[in-house]
Design a protein around this motif. Sequence first.
Motif, short mmCIF file in Angstrom:
data_model
loop_
_atom_site.label_atom_id
_atom_site.label_comp_id
_atom_site.label_asym_id
_atom_site.label_seq_id
_atom_site.Cartn_x
_atom_site.Cartn_y
_atom_site.Cartn_z
N ASP A 237 0.83 -1.21 0.00
CA ASP A 237 0.00 0.00 0.00
C ASP A 237 0.86 1.26 0.00
O ASP A 237 0.55 2.24 -0.69
CB ASP A 237 -0.95 -0.01 1.19
CG ASP A 237 -0.25 -0.25 2.52
OD1 ASP A 237 0.82 -0.90 2.52
OD2 ASP A 237 -0.76 0.20 3.56
N TRP A 238 1.96 1.24 0.78
CA TRP A 238 2.85 2.41 0.79
C TRP A 238 3.43 2.65 -0.61
O TRP A 238 3.48 3.78 -1.09
CB TRP A 238 4.01 2.22 1.77
CG TRP A 238 5.01 3.34 1.65
CD1 TRP A 238 4.96 4.56 2.28
CD2 TRP A 238 6.16 3.39 0.80
NE1 TRP A 238 6.01 5.36 1.88
CE2 TRP A 238 6.76 4.67 0.98
CE3 TRP A 238 6.76 2.48 -0.08
CZ2 TRP A 238 7.93 5.04 0.29
CZ3 TRP A 238 7.90 2.87 -0.77
CH2 TRP A 238 8.48 4.13 -0.58
N LEU A 239 3.87 1.59 -1.25
CA LEU A 239 4.52 1.71 -2.55
C LEU A 239 3.57 2.29 -3.59
O LEU A 239 3.94 3.16 -4.37
CB LEU A 239 5.06 0.35 -2.99
CG LEU A 239 5.82 0.31 -4.32
CD1 LEU A 239 6.99 1.29 -4.30
CD2 LEU A 239 6.31 -1.11 -4.60
N TYR A 245 1.82 9.33 -5.98
CA TYR A 245 2.11 10.72 -5.61
C TYR A 245 3.25 11.26 -6.45
O TYR A 245 3.22 12.42 -6.91
CB TYR A 245 2.45 10.79 -4.13
CG TYR A 245 2.65 12.20 -3.61
CD1 TYR A 245 1.58 13.08 -3.49
CD2 TYR A 245 3.91 12.65 -3.26
CE1 TYR A 245 1.77 14.38 -3.02
CE2 TYR A 245 4.12 13.95 -2.79
CZ TYR A 245 3.03 14.81 -2.67
OH TYR A 245 3.22 16.09 -2.22
N ALA A 246 4.27 10.43 -6.66
CA ALA A 246 5.41 10.86 -7.49
C ALA A 246 4.97 11.14 -8.93
O ALA A 246 5.45 12.10 -9.56
CB ALA A 246 6.50 9.79 -7.47
N SER A 337 13.87 -1.20 2.20
CA SER A 337 13.32 -0.18 3.09
C SER A 337 14.17 -0.06 4.36
O SER A 337 14.83 -1.01 4.78
CB SER A 337 11.88 -0.52 3.46
OG SER A 337 11.84 -1.72 4.22
N GLU A 338 14.12 1.10 4.99
CA GLU A 338 14.87 1.31 6.23
C GLU A 338 14.51 0.34 7.34
O GLU A 338 15.38 -0.06 8.12
CB GLU A 338 14.69 2.76 6.71
CG GLU A 338 15.54 3.76 5.91
CD GLU A 338 15.48 5.16 6.47
OE1 GLU A 338 14.66 5.40 7.40
OE2 GLU A 338 16.25 6.02 6.01
N GLU A 370 10.33 10.99 0.75
CA GLU A 370 11.78 11.03 0.51
C GLU A 370 12.27 9.69 -0.01
O GLU A 370 13.23 9.62 -0.79
CB GLU A 370 12.52 11.41 1.79
CG GLU A 370 12.30 12.84 2.24
CD GLU A 370 12.73 13.84 1.16
OE1 GLU A 370 13.80 13.63 0.55
OE2 GLU A 370 11.98 14.81 0.92
N GLY A 371 11.61 8.61 0.42
CA GLY A 371 12.00 7.29 -0.04
C GLY A 371 11.75 7.09 -1.52
O GLY A 371 12.61 6.57 -2.25
#
Length: 438
Positions: A237-239, A245-246, A337-338, A370-371
């Motif tokens: 979902d984040w991706l 958005y990008a 990912s971090e 930022e990622g």
Amino acid sequence: MPDTCLVVSAWPEKHSNHGIAWYTKLTLTETAKQTGQRFIVLAEKGQDDTPRIYQNGKILVLRVFDKTHPSLYPVILTWLAKFPAIRQVAIHSEFGVNAGLSHYILLLPFIALIKLTGRRIVYFAHNVIDDVTFLSGHLDFSDNPVVIDVVNLIIRMHTKITTWLSDQIVVLDESLQQRLKRILSKEEYKKVTCFPMPVVHKQVLYSKTRAKKKLGISEKTKVLLSFGFISSYKGTDWLIDAFSYAMQKGAKNIHLILAGGPAHSLKGRQHYQQFLETIEKKVAKNPHITITGFLPEHEIPLYFQAADLVILPYRGLMGGSGALSHALGYYKPVVLSEPMQETWTNQDLQRAASRSRIRKSLLFFPLSYEGIRHILTILKKPKTLLRLKHFSALLAQSRNVVKLSASTYNQLYQPVVETHASRGLLQTLRLFLAKMAI
């Protein structure tokens, strides 16, 4: 039968290739090939339950249990009893994961009953967790700190008891060893061995340009690939949100491929179905995102070959990553990912990073806007992509399945001497009760 080991695990069918099955088949096949070790695999039933023999007769696969049925454990124990001369059993933790919470609860008495027969037990912990906070969305439980503390305590106790009952614990990543070090005593920790997710170098049949063409993607379009099950834990979902958005902010000539389908362990659960519906609606609005669904094994190379960069946007580290191993097998540039920074403790990863001049800040990205900016910046730098590809090639060589199987065999599959088998019921019970009293 000192050269034979009973294995309880999933085993891949023609149309199934989920992680535990892939890992088991790959490691057992190579171990049998190199060492002559024989295996009898008790696997889940499928479309064809005919017994199969692999690797020149060294591996026998018997599909005997229903992984969602209450009879799961009695059936396996009955089959184990049919081979009393085999004195060692390897248990892969996720063989009954589709049974849900009952699998987790009943796993302890299941292992204990095998232990009471005097067999040597090698337990493959495919997942090692000491804090479930990052899984709250994945498993749909309360994010109340008190609830999380209680669940964490239960998991740690479950891990300790599993260790007491087993002769050896195998984890799939060095970082998971370090996690166990925080849970276990020094004496218990001596049982822990790391057998990383192995890598098989893949021979590709076509160029990146041809792969993109076959997928209907322009040669000039950069392809981001996320491989594996669609889930909150894996950051799907984040991706999607970050990528969309990008695109709104002006990113062009980029296509995101989510190569995977629904998670087997969550299929049918209401919260997960709602999650999937939300994902599908978001993807339907963006023509620059593709969800492939489950990929047959023969189609996987096509998608990896088309990828310019492979992304692992996980919200945390639960076990060894099959997606990472696949990416390494194709020598693909990869970023993580971090929350996966624990893997930086892996010695082979640090060596590969040093030799390819890869900094930690380049390899790992935050789960924020930022990622995604970091990821898109990498796509614009051919030299950086080459360094990441070099990193993947070096790490793939150190984790090659042939090398791992040869170096790990003597640690895992040891002949069981009679004194171990004849410990006796009473002595085993006393030892277990003494451990429980600590």
